[in-house]
Design a protein around this motif. Structure first.
Motif, PDB file in Angstrom:
ATOM      1  N   ASP A 110      38.546  28.848 -21.456  1.00 20.02           N
ATOM      2  CA  ASP A 110      37.527  27.804 -21.589  1.00 20.02           C
ATOM      3  C   ASP A 110      37.231  27.095 -20.272  1.00 20.02           C
ATOM      4  N   GLY A 111      37.849  27.563 -19.175  1.00 19.65           N
ATOM      5  CA  GLY A 111      37.514  27.043 -17.855  1.00 19.65           C
ATOM      6  C   GLY A 111      38.139  25.714 -17.503  1.00 19.65           C
ATOM      7  N   ARG A 112      39.199  25.343 -18.188  1.00 17.29           N
ATOM      8  CA  ARG A 112      39.868  24.086 -17.836  1.00 17.29           C
ATOM      9  C   ARG A 112      41.353  24.162 -18.186  1.00 17.29           C
ATOM     10  N   TYR A 113      42.159  23.558 -17.319  1.00 18.82           N
ATOM     11  CA  TYR A 113      43.562  23.308 -17.639  1.00 18.82           C
ATOM     12  C   TYR A 113      43.656  21.976 -18.372  1.00 18.82           C
ATOM     13  N   GLN A 114      44.546  21.922 -19.344  1.00 17.88           N
ATOM     14  CA  GLN A 114      44.858  20.671 -20.026  1.00 17.88           C
ATOM     15  C   GLN A 114      46.355  20.441 -19.884  1.00 17.88           C
ATOM     16  N   PHE A 115      46.716  19.334 -19.236  1.00 14.89           N
ATOM     17  CA  PHE A 115      48.110  19.099 -18.896  1.00 14.89           C
ATOM     18  C   PHE A 115      48.653  17.840 -19.572  1.00 14.89           C
ATOM     19  N   ASN A 116      49.889  17.924 -20.012  1.00 15.79           N
ATOM     20  CA  ASN A 116      50.669  16.748 -20.395  1.00 15.79           C
ATOM     21  C   ASN A 116      51.095  16.089 -19.083  1.00 15.79           C
ATOM     22  N   THR A 117      50.565  14.898 -18.786  1.00 17.63           N
ATOM     23  CA  THR A 117      50.615  14.353 -17.430  1.00 17.63           C
ATOM     24  C   THR A 117      51.278  12.987 -17.372  1.00 17.63           C
ATOM     25  N   ASP A 118      52.245  12.840 -16.458  1.00 20.37           N
ATOM     26  CA  ASP A 118      52.809  11.531 -16.126  1.00 20.37           C
ATOM     27  C   ASP A 118      52.079  10.981 -14.909  1.00 20.37           C
ATOM     28  N   VAL A 119      51.789   9.688 -14.940  1.00 23.49           N
ATOM     29  CA  VAL A 119      51.160   9.024 -13.798  1.00 23.49           C
ATOM     30  C   VAL A 119      52.001   7.817 -13.408  1.00 23.49           C
ATOM     31  N   VAL A 120      52.045   7.538 -12.102  1.00 25.79           N
ATOM     32  CA  VAL A 120      52.836   6.428 -11.574  1.00 25.79           C
ATOM     33  C   VAL A 120      51.938   5.574 -10.686  1.00 25.79           C
ATOM     34  N   PHE A 121      51.994   4.249 -10.897  1.00 27.41           N
ATOM     35  CA  PHE A 121      51.209   3.299 -10.120  1.00 27.41           C
ATOM     36  C   PHE A 121      52.141   2.340  -9.392  1.00 27.41           C
ATOM     37  N   THR A 122      51.755   1.983  -8.168  1.00 25.31           N
ATOM     38  CA  THR A 122      52.505   0.978  -7.426  1.00 25.31           C
ATOM     39  C   THR A 122      52.159  -0.408  -7.954  1.00 25.31           C
ATOM     40  N   SER A 123      52.838  -1.409  -7.436  1.00 25.36           N
ATOM     41  CA  SER A 123      52.623  -2.778  -7.907  1.00 25.36           C
ATOM     42  C   SER A 123      51.256  -3.338  -7.511  1.00 25.36           C
ATOM     43  N   MET A 147      49.850  10.626 -20.184  1.00 22.83           N
ATOM     44  CA  MET A 147      48.495  10.733 -20.714  1.00 22.83           C
ATOM     45  C   MET A 147      48.061  12.197 -20.755  1.00 22.83           C
ATOM     46  N   ALA A 148      46.881  12.433 -21.287  1.00 18.38           N
ATOM     47  CA  ALA A 148      46.326  13.784 -21.372  1.00 18.38           C
ATOM     48  C   ALA A 148      45.403  14.020 -20.187  1.00 18.38           C
ATOM     49  N   GLY A 149      45.742  15.011 -19.358  1.00 20.57           N
ATOM     50  CA  GLY A 149      44.980  15.282 -18.146  1.00 20.57           C
ATOM     51  C   GLY A 149      44.194  16.575 -18.228  1.00 20.57           C
ATOM     52  N   ILE A 150      43.164  16.674 -17.398  1.00 17.46           N
ATOM     53  CA  ILE A 150      42.316  17.864 -17.353  1.00 17.46           C
ATOM     54  C   ILE A 150      42.072  18.258 -15.904  1.00 17.46           C
ATOM     55  N   GLN A 151      41.958  19.563 -15.665  1.00 15.24           N
ATOM     56  CA  GLN A 151      41.564  20.075 -14.356  1.00 15.24           C
ATOM     57  C   GLN A 151      40.652  21.270 -14.575  1.00 15.24           C
ATOM     58  N   PHE A 162      47.549  17.322 -31.713  1.00 18.06           N
ATOM     59  CA  PHE A 162      46.182  17.759 -31.461  1.00 18.06           C
ATOM     60  C   PHE A 162      46.129  19.272 -31.270  1.00 18.06           C
ATOM     61  N   THR A 163      44.945  19.835 -31.457  1.00 15.29           N
ATOM     62  CA  THR A 163      44.690  21.207 -31.037  1.00 15.29           C
ATOM     63  C   THR A 163      44.103  21.168 -29.629  1.00 15.29           C
ATOM     64  N   ARG A 164      43.948  22.341 -29.047  1.00 19.36           N
ATOM     65  CA  ARG A 164      43.353  22.393 -27.708  1.00 19.36           C
ATOM     66  C   ARG A 164      41.938  21.816 -27.714  1.00 19.36           C
ATOM     67  N   ALA A 165      41.191  22.089 -28.770  1.00 25.76           N
ATOM     68  CA  ALA A 165      39.809  21.607 -28.834  1.00 25.76           C
ATOM     69  C   ALA A 165      39.737  20.133 -29.219  1.00 25.76           C
ATOM     70  N   SER A 166      40.595  19.700 -30.148  1.00 31.02           N
ATOM     71  CA  SER A 166      40.440  18.342 -30.677  1.00 31.02           C
ATOM     72  C   SER A 166      40.878  17.254 -29.708  1.00 31.02           C
ATOM     73  N   ILE A 167      41.642  17.602 -28.678  1.00 28.72           N
ATOM     74  CA  ILE A 167      42.089  16.586 -27.720  1.00 28.72           C
ATOM     75  C   ILE A 167      41.085  16.371 -26.594  1.00 28.72           C
ATOM     76  N   ALA A 168      40.008  17.129 -26.581  1.00 35.90           N
ATOM     77  CA  ALA A 168      39.081  17.119 -25.444  1.00 35.90           C
ATOM     78  C   ALA A 168      38.572  15.722 -25.100  1.00 35.90           C
ATOM     79  N   GLY A 169      38.266  14.896 -26.104  1.00 33.36           N
ATOM     80  CA  GLY A 169      37.734  13.567 -25.843  1.00 33.36           C
ATOM     81  C   GLY A 169      38.725  12.619 -25.192  1.00 33.36           C
ATOM     82  N   TYR A 170      40.007  12.969 -25.220  1.00 33.15           N
ATOM     83  CA  TYR A 170      41.061  12.111 -24.668  1.00 33.15           C
ATOM     84  C   TYR A 170      41.401  12.446 -23.217  1.00 33.15           C
ATOM     85  N   LEU A 171      40.871  13.532 -22.699  1.00 31.17           N
ATOM     86  CA  LEU A 171      41.290  14.035 -21.395  1.00 31.17           C
ATOM     87  C   LEU A 171      40.647  13.273 -20.244  1.00 31.17           C
TER      88      LEU A 171
END
Length: 539
Positions: A157-170, A140-144, A87-96
């Motif tokens: 553009d006023g936002r960070y876009q991060f390659n993000t790992d998330v962890v969930f408990t059981s 996943m793709a994260g935004i801040q 993706f480009t920075r702009a084209s990934i926006a809908g996934y964030l």
């Protein structure tokens, strides 16, 4: 020169058998064949992006259920496996999606859906963990959102876009968030303004660390988690493109787990056309893994592994065995190995130790360089040195021209030494011993010191360093180098991507890092001591 009648010298160290009460848990990783966006550089609205991601999450749902049926307590999914890549920075926006800071917010997305809007992916992952009663790690793709007037690092553009790992408990609680520090040509994402070492705790195995793909080649966060925080178990989503002879995915995953004395739960994506495959569950001494450059389906791996968190381990000899120090080396007893000789009938009496504690042949004056009473081979008997590009680096190499021998090659201040015996004549397959010391500058910038015994892809010196998965020649060897760092990753790769670990690895009394291996049942593709000199990365 007539062949030197040399044999491998192996020290014998007995290890106690594992008692049945040793704590363990069941881990799972899934290598995913990603449903890709065919036009990743064209922006999609949120609804279309969600429709795309749900196709991959549907597969995740099936695999989580299968893992739970096999008793899995933790499941790791790959990097980029939900939305894909390129993706480009702009084209990934809908996934964030905005991922809350778990050090400040306690949130169960499955149970509290209305608390944070536009978090459909987080909600589905949370419910997946809750439904199957397992810890779940995904990428996943994260935004801040940020403000450049108060944050000097805030993008225009006023936002960070991060390659993000998330962890969930059981029970579905979001318990950890990690943002990838070392990006690999990822135009869609930003490097976090500050580095974070992220861990999470489980009731069944204690503490885990988490990082992503290219991070494994750098001190922060990978080695820092191990050395600074004492983490011994790692969840590792990755989208790794294999590159032989030194950096295939499972090859380095195996090396990292062995060298750092950790468990690595590695989940890679499957994309054969991009050279992406290779996942596994690796402890320091064993693994369950898969490498498939042909298949067009995903693969779930499930295995019971020992708990390595010191806080969860019982006292006793087994805990002592499991708790060997990172980057200190390891020794194991080979079946049938006794004091009179090794398992292959080679008498240990053929070696004696010189004054420096190095093995030296009783039948020749050739020995290990740099020690008293060690005589170099006459100049006319020394193998010719040549140069060849391996992994984009200019290695200095010498060929293995005999069925057994004693070779040295140097690059700068790094010298590599090899003692070997091979099963075939040198004319059957060409092998070379190579050394490289310097700054790697292609597809990333990082400082290396490498000693590598490689099978060449053809009969010419120029073929040494090329990519191959196949070899027929079995080689017993001891390989060592005078590395300037303790961060050395031993790796052994056999025919058909068979992984192996050394009989011995460590540092000798002179400070040389070594490994030895005898009795492999398949041909040797590569044996490498791959070191990272982190403090010289910016040199």
């Amino acid at each position: 020169m007539s062949p030197l009648r040399l044999v491998l010298w192996l020290s014998v160290f007995a290890l106690p058998s594992a008692p049945t009460e040793s704590p363990s848990y069941v881990a799972a990783v899934y290598e995913h064949l990603v449903v890709l966006n065919p036009n990743p550089r064209v922006a999609l609205g949120r609804r279309a992006a969600l429709e795309h991601m749900q196709k991959n999450l549907d597969v995740f749902e099936q695999q989580a259920a299968l893992a739970a049926q096999q008793g899995a307590q933790i499941l790791v999914f790959p990097e980029d496996a939900i939305q894909g890549f390129n993706f480009t920075r702009a084209s990934i926006a809908g996934y964030l999606e905005a991922v809350p800071d778990t050090t400040e917010v306690t949130w169960n997305p499955c149970s509290e859906r209305a608390r944070f809007p536009d978090t459909e992916v987080l909600q589905r992952l949370s419910c997946m963990a809750q439904k199957n009663s397992l810890y779940l790690v995904a990428n996943m793709a994260g935004i801040q959102v940020c403000n450049s007037t108060t944050d000097a690092h805030c993008p225009p553009d006023g936002r960070y876009q991060f390659n993000t790992d998330v962890v969930f408990t059981s029970d579905g609680t979001l318990v950890a968030r990690y943002r990838k520090q070392n990006l690999y040509f990822e135009a869609a994402f930003d490097k976090p303004p500050r580095m974070e070492l992220v861990t999470f705790s489980t009731p069944f195995a204690g503490r885990f660390g988490v990082f992503t793909c290219f991070d494994i080649l750098f001190r922060e966060p990978a080695v820092a988690l191990v050395e600074e925080l004492g983490v011994r178990q790692l969840a590792y989503p990755t989208a790794w493109m294999n590159q032989l002879p030194l950096l295939a995915a499972v090859q380095f995953q195996r090396s990292f787990a062995h060298a750092a004395a950790v468990t690595v739960l590695a989940a890679n994506v499957r994309a054969a056309n991009l050279g992406m495959t290779g996942s596994g569950i690796f402890t320091p001494w064993q693994e369950v893994h898969q490498h498939d450059m042909v298949g067009e389906t995903g693969r779930l791996l499930v295995s019971r592994v020992p708990v390595l968190d010191p806080a969860m381990m019982a006292d006793g000899t087994e805990s002592t065995r499991l708790a060997w120090l990172p980057f200190s080396g390891h020794r194991r007893r080979e079946p049938g190995l006794g004091e009179a000789g090794d398992a292959h009938g080679w008498p240990r009496g053929a070696w004696y130790l010189d004054a420096g504690g190095k093995p030296r042949s009783a039948e020749t004056e050739h020995c290990w360089p740099g020690h008293e009473n060690c005589h170099e081979a006459p100049a006319h008997e020394k193998p010719v040195e040549f140069h060849s590009v391996m992994m984009y680096d200019n290695f200095t190499l010498v060929p293995l021209q005999d069925t057994e021998g004693n070779l040295t090659v140097c690059d700068g201040s790094l010298c590599c030494h090899l003692l070997f015996r091979r099963s075939t004549a040198p004319s059957a397959e060409l092998y070379a011993l190579g050394a490289f010391q310097g700054l790697h500058v292609v597809h990333g910038t990082y400082y290396l010191e490498v000693c590598a015994l490689v099978k060449c892809t053809g009969p010419d010196f120029a073929s040494c360093g090329g990519e191959t998965e196949h070899a027929q020649t079995q080689i017993n060897f001891r390989l060592e180098g005078n590395f300037s760092t303790r961060h050395v990753f031993p790796g052994i790769l056999g025919n058909g991507m068979v992984l192996d670990i050394p009989d011995e690895s460590g540092k000798d009394s002179d400070g040389w890092v070594y490994m030895s291996r005898s009795g492999m049942t398949v041909g040797l593709v590569t044996a490498t001591l791959y070191s990272r000199v982190y403090e010289k990365d910016n040199s």
